[in-house]
Motif scaffolding. Structure first.
Motif, PDB file in Angstrom:
ATOM      1  N   LEU A  95       0.820  -1.208   0.000  1.00 16.55           N
ATOM      2  CA  LEU A  95       0.000   0.000   0.000  1.00 16.55           C
ATOM      3  C   LEU A  95       0.860   1.267   0.000  1.00 16.55           C
ATOM      4  O   LEU A  95       0.497   2.255  -0.649  1.00 16.55           O
ATOM      5  CB  LEU A  95      -0.948   0.010   1.195  1.00 16.55           C
ATOM      6  N   THR A  96       1.990   1.243   0.711  1.00 17.41           N
ATOM      7  CA  THR A  96       2.859   2.428   0.690  1.00 17.41           C
ATOM      8  C   THR A  96       3.416   2.661  -0.712  1.00 17.41           C
ATOM      9  O   THR A  96       3.629   3.803  -1.105  1.00 17.41           O
ATOM     10  CB  THR A  96       4.044   2.344   1.694  1.00 17.41           C
ATOM     11  N   GLN A  97       3.642   1.590  -1.453  1.00 15.11           N
ATOM     12  CA  GLN A  97       4.144   1.742  -2.819  1.00 15.11           C
ATOM     13  C   GLN A  97       3.086   2.365  -3.725  1.00 15.11           C
ATOM     14  O   GLN A  97       3.405   3.166  -4.611  1.00 15.11           O
ATOM     15  CB  GLN A  97       4.624   0.398  -3.377  1.00 15.11           C
ATOM     16  N   GLU A  98       1.826   2.035  -3.497  1.00 15.06           N
ATOM     17  CA  GLU A  98       0.720   2.670  -4.230  1.00 15.06           C
ATOM     18  C   GLU A  98       0.714   4.173  -3.956  1.00 15.06           C
ATOM     19  O   GLU A  98       0.615   4.988  -4.873  1.00 15.06           O
ATOM     20  CB  GLU A  98      -0.610   2.042  -3.808  1.00 15.06           C
ATOM     21  N   VAL A  99       0.823   4.538  -2.683  1.00 14.16           N
ATOM     22  CA  VAL A  99       0.834   5.951  -2.308  1.00 14.16           C
ATOM     23  C   VAL A  99       2.052   6.648  -2.910  1.00 14.16           C
ATOM     24  O   VAL A  99       1.940   7.746  -3.468  1.00 14.16           O
ATOM     25  CB  VAL A  99       0.801   6.107  -0.770  1.00 14.16           C
ATOM     26  N   HIS A 100       3.208   6.024  -2.813  1.00 13.82           N
ATOM     27  CA  HIS A 100       4.439   6.606  -3.358  1.00 13.82           C
ATOM     28  C   HIS A 100       4.297   6.888  -4.854  1.00 13.82           C
ATOM     29  O   HIS A 100       4.648   7.976  -5.329  1.00 13.82           O
ATOM     30  CB  HIS A 100       5.630   5.684  -3.098  1.00 13.82           C
ATOM     31  N   LEU A 101       3.789   5.935  -5.599  1.00 20.07           N
ATOM     32  CA  LEU A 101       3.642   6.125  -7.038  1.00 20.07           C
ATOM     33  C   LEU A 101       2.658   7.257  -7.346  1.00 20.07           C
ATOM     34  O   LEU A 101       2.887   8.053  -8.257  1.00 20.07           O
ATOM     35  CB  LEU A 101       3.200   4.825  -7.711  1.00 20.07           C
ATOM     36  N   CYS A 102       1.586   7.349  -6.577  1.00 23.77           N
ATOM     37  CA  CYS A 102       0.656   8.472  -6.759  1.00 23.77           C
ATOM     38  C   CYS A 102       1.362   9.803  -6.541  1.00 23.77           C
ATOM     39  O   CYS A 102       1.174  10.750  -7.309  1.00 23.77           O
ATOM     40  CB  CYS A 102      -0.531   8.344  -5.808  1.00 23.77           C
ATOM     41  N   TRP A 103       2.185   9.876  -5.495  1.00 24.76           N
ATOM     42  CA  TRP A 103       2.919  11.115  -5.230  1.00 24.76           C
ATOM     43  C   TRP A 103       3.881  11.444  -6.367  1.00 24.76           C
ATOM     44  O   TRP A 103       4.037  12.611  -6.746  1.00 24.76           O
ATOM     45  CB  TRP A 103       3.670  11.037  -3.900  1.00 24.76           C
ATOM     46  N   VAL A 104       4.536  10.439  -6.929  1.00 19.46           N
ATOM     47  CA  VAL A 104       5.463  10.672  -8.050  1.00 19.46           C
ATOM     48  C   VAL A 104       4.708  11.280  -9.233  1.00 19.46           C
ATOM     49  O   VAL A 104       5.162  12.245  -9.850  1.00 19.46           O
ATOM     50  CB  VAL A 104       6.175   9.358  -8.457  1.00 19.46           C
TER      51      VAL A 104
END
Length: 152
Positions: A95-104
């Protein structure tokens, strides 16, 4: 403009991550550091979610339910035993990777729009999202040998 789509995705992703951290904190209270750290990391996601509200209002909102589906899939099984903690940490990391990609993606839009406020929000929130992922990975590495190699 498609930015509202990703802002909605980001907003919901942060909310789902916040709720998932709270779920894991409550489920694994018996682990010395899990409850406290997961509550802290949940609070970070709650703050990130709050910080996105101004941009959702500014650029209009388009609700996105994909992260909700992801969280539901990741935490669907009722797990027990030592493997439960490892799998729950693994799911949180995803889930943190999903959030990270959204931020990118949001950062790229901020650069294109020359929106300094959105760029500053990215810098603050994404740095903390990376710290969430780093802690989870560290905790996963700590739990893996005991969980995978020692019989229950």
């Amino acid at each position: 403009m498609q930015l509202p789509h990703y802002l909605g995705l980001l907003e919901n992703s942060e909310k789902q991550l916040m709720e998932a951290f709270e779920y894991v904190a409550d489920k694994h209270k018996d682990e010395p550091d899990i409850e406290q750290m997961c509550q802290k990391l949940s609070a970070w996601s709650r703050e990130h979610h709050g910080r996105t509200q101004a941009f959702v209002a500014k650029y209009s909102e388009e609700k996105e339910d994909e992260p909700d589906k992801l969280k539901r899939e990741l935490f669907a099984k009722k797990r027990k035993g030592s493997l439960a903690l490892l799998r729950d940490l693994h799911d949180l990391w995803l889930l943190t990777q999903e959030v990270h990609l959204c931020w990118v993606v949001i950062r790229q839009a901020a650069l294109g729009l020359r929106d300094e406020d959105l760029k500053a929000c990215y810098e603050f929130c994404n740095a903390r999202t990376q710290r969430q992922a780093d802690w989870l990975l560290s905790r996963i590495k700590q739990a893996a040998p005991q969980t995978l190699l020692v019989a229950e």
